[in-house]
Design a protein around this motif. Structure first.
Motif, short mmCIF file in Angstrom:
data_model
loop_
_atom_site.label_atom_id
_atom_site.label_comp_id
_atom_site.label_asym_id
_atom_site.label_seq_id
_atom_site.Cartn_x
_atom_site.Cartn_y
_atom_site.Cartn_z
N GLU A 1 0.84 -1.19 0.00
CA GLU A 1 0.00 0.00 0.00
C GLU A 1 0.88 1.24 0.00
OE1 GLU A 1 -3.09 0.13 2.94
OE2 GLU A 1 -3.72 -1.96 2.57
N VAL B 1 0.65 5.83 -0.54
CA VAL B 1 -0.07 7.07 -0.83
C VAL B 1 0.68 7.78 -1.95
CG1 VAL B 1 -1.11 9.15 0.13
CG2 VAL B 1 -0.61 7.21 1.63
N VAL C 1 -3.35 1.89 -3.89
CA VAL C 1 -2.95 3.29 -3.88
C VAL C 1 -4.01 4.12 -3.15
CG1 VAL C 1 -2.46 5.33 -5.29
CG2 VAL C 1 -1.67 3.06 -6.03
N HIS C 2 -3.54 4.92 -2.19
CA HIS C 2 -4.39 5.88 -1.50
C HIS C 2 -4.00 7.28 -1.95
CE1 HIS C 2 -5.63 2.55 1.03
NE2 HIS C 2 -4.36 2.32 1.35
N ARG C 3 -4.94 8.21 -1.84
CA ARG C 3 -4.68 9.59 -2.27
C ARG C 3 -5.03 10.57 -1.15
NH1 ARG C 3 -4.35 10.07 -7.75
NH2 ARG C 3 -3.00 11.85 -7.22
N PRO C 4 -4.31 11.69 -1.07
CA PRO C 4 -4.66 12.73 -0.10
C PRO C 4 -5.86 13.53 -0.59
CG PRO C 4 -2.81 13.44 -1.44
CD PRO C 4 -3.13 12.03 -1.87
N LEU D 1 -3.69 14.63 4.44
CA LEU D 1 -3.55 13.19 4.59
C LEU D 1 -4.37 12.64 5.76
CD1 LEU D 1 0.26 13.18 3.94
CD2 LEU D 1 -1.34 11.82 2.62
N VAL E 1 -6.49 9.37 5.35
CA VAL E 1 -5.67 8.16 5.22
C VAL E 1 -5.07 7.79 6.58
CG1 VAL E 1 -3.65 7.14 4.10
CG2 VAL E 1 -5.13 8.68 2.81
N THR F 1 5.58 9.74 -3.24
CA THR F 1 4.92 8.58 -2.65
C THR F 1 5.29 8.42 -1.18
OG1 THR F 1 6.75 7.18 -3.42
CG2 THR F 1 4.80 7.31 -4.83
N THR G 1 3.20 2.94 2.93
CA THR G 1 2.58 2.71 4.23
C THR G 1 2.55 1.24 4.62
OG1 THR G 1 0.43 2.75 3.10
CG2 THR G 1 1.16 4.79 4.17
#
Length: 384
Positions: free
Chosen positions: A15, A17, A97-100, A153, A156, A370, A373
């Motif tokens: 994972e 961000v 993938v996570h995004r802010p 962030l 997340v 990036t 995490t």
């Protein structure tokens, strides 16, 4: 979403961000900006005079305000295209993938009791956060425009906290002019073409304060190599050393660069470093000097887009060493770097080429954009 777990730079990535550049509009030349980008403002190919803050700004009662240098919209559009390409590439490699949060277009400035500044989107999210195992550590920023960046962030970080992560915020600096140790800027060969002005007094002056970025750290399981270039960094490193005592070992290197370490040296897998030069390797802790060193050919200026005189360049030619490892044998590399790609392939890495055109204008490569995490690795002892 898995529990937070990231101890190094190379274990299989699960994972991550990826930053956002939406509504990136300008740079603001003021004291903190000039100090942070000190080495590259003059070592780039263009001349950038320091912006005057006298005159109209003083008449309006906003002494210390600075003009903003607009970024051409086509560069921002192409940057956003390239970021989406990074996201799709990572997803194709089975990475979540996570995004802010994006910066709202109406949010132009932020203000504290001591100063106000423009807002920078959460793009280079490696900088203001350090992930150590199961802990999120928000670091004290070095650029005023990025003071509240980690707020983007929050969604997340909250989800990782709910899954058991520790979540710590280092002391936030007041960030008056007197907060900054300018000794590195005064001593180095780089820097703005006009002298950085004497600090202006403020009722909130407390002397030098902690300022520090996660990108100053090289994470190696139980060991963390930290670049320290001024008293602001040293204070923050003291805090970090006390905070992680018994869990991690801190190894300081001094003035390896003005701040960040991740375009100087990156660990691609246990026993292998990607290093800018042999001189950089000589400054690393002794156990790391026995690791295999990959030193690619030096980049050339024609490897990059050519810009207009009013386009401000924020990085050195070595920005593309800022690669992202997806596993011990797979690395994301800028497709514009065939020599770096061939060098890594000769060392038996699988290279995934990804487009990133305007890295010098926005101050970051794949590692900067990036924040990993979740990786499979644990708190291993690689330095003995």
């Amino acid at each position: 979403m898995l529990p937070l777990n990231s101890f190094d730079e190379w274990s299989p990535l699960k994972e991550v961000v990826v930053g956002s550049a939406l509504n990136y509009a300008s740079h603001e030349r003021e004291l903190s900006f000039d100090l942070f980008f000190h080495d590259n403002l003059v070592r780039s190919e263009w001349y950038y005079p320091r912006l005057s803050v006298a005159g109209d700004s003083e008449k309006e009662g906003t002494r210390g305000a600075a003009d903003r240098l607009a970024i051409k919209q086509r560069y921002v559009d192409e940057l956003n295209e390239d970021i989406e390409g990074i996201v799709k590439t990572l997803e194709s490699l089975s990475v979540t993938v996570h995004r802010p949060l994006d910066v709202d277009q109406a949010t132009a400035r932020v203000q504290t009791p001591a100063w106000s500044a423009s807002v920078v989107p959460p793009l280079n999210i490696r900088d203001n956060t350090l992930i150590l195992g199961d802990e999120i550590i928000e670091t004290p920023p070095m650029i005023r425009s990025r003071y509240f960046e980690t707020q983007f962030l929050t969604p997340v970080f909250t989800e990782y906290f709910r899954r058991g992560a520790r979540w710590t915020v280092m002391p936030r600096p007041l960030m008056t002019d007197a907060s900054f140790d300018r000794s590195y800027a005064n001593a180095s060969a780089g820097g703005p073409t006009e002298p950085i002005a004497d600090p202006q007094p403020s009722p909130y002056d407390v002397g030098f304060e902690m300022m520090f970025d996660g990108a100053q750290c090289l994470r190696l399981g139980r060991d963390i190599v930290v670049n320290v270039s001024n008293d602001n960094h040293a204070m923050a490193c003291d805090w970090l050393e006390r905070h992680v005592e018994g869990r991690f070992r801190i190894h300081r290197v001094y003035r390896l660069s003005d701040s960040h370490i991740d375009s100087m040296v990156l660990a691609l897998r246990p026993g292998t470093l990607l290093v800018r030069s042999a001189e950089v390797a000589e400054q690393l802790p002794e156990p790391l000097r026995t690791w295999d060193l990959i030193i690619p050919p030096a980049p050339e200026s024609n490897d990059f887009p050519q810009y207009d005189d009013d386009d401000i360049v924020l990085t050195s030619l070595f920005i593309d060493l800022n690669v992202l490892s997806v596993s011990p044998d797979t690395v994301l590399v800028n497709e514009a770097c065939p020599e770096l790609i061939r060098t890594l392939e000769r060392h038996r890495f699988t290279v995934v080429p990804v487009r990133h055109r305007h890295r010098r204008l926005f101050g970051g490569g794949f590692h900067c954009f990036t924040l990993d995490t979740v990786r499979d690795g644990g708190v291993e002892d690689y330095l003995g």
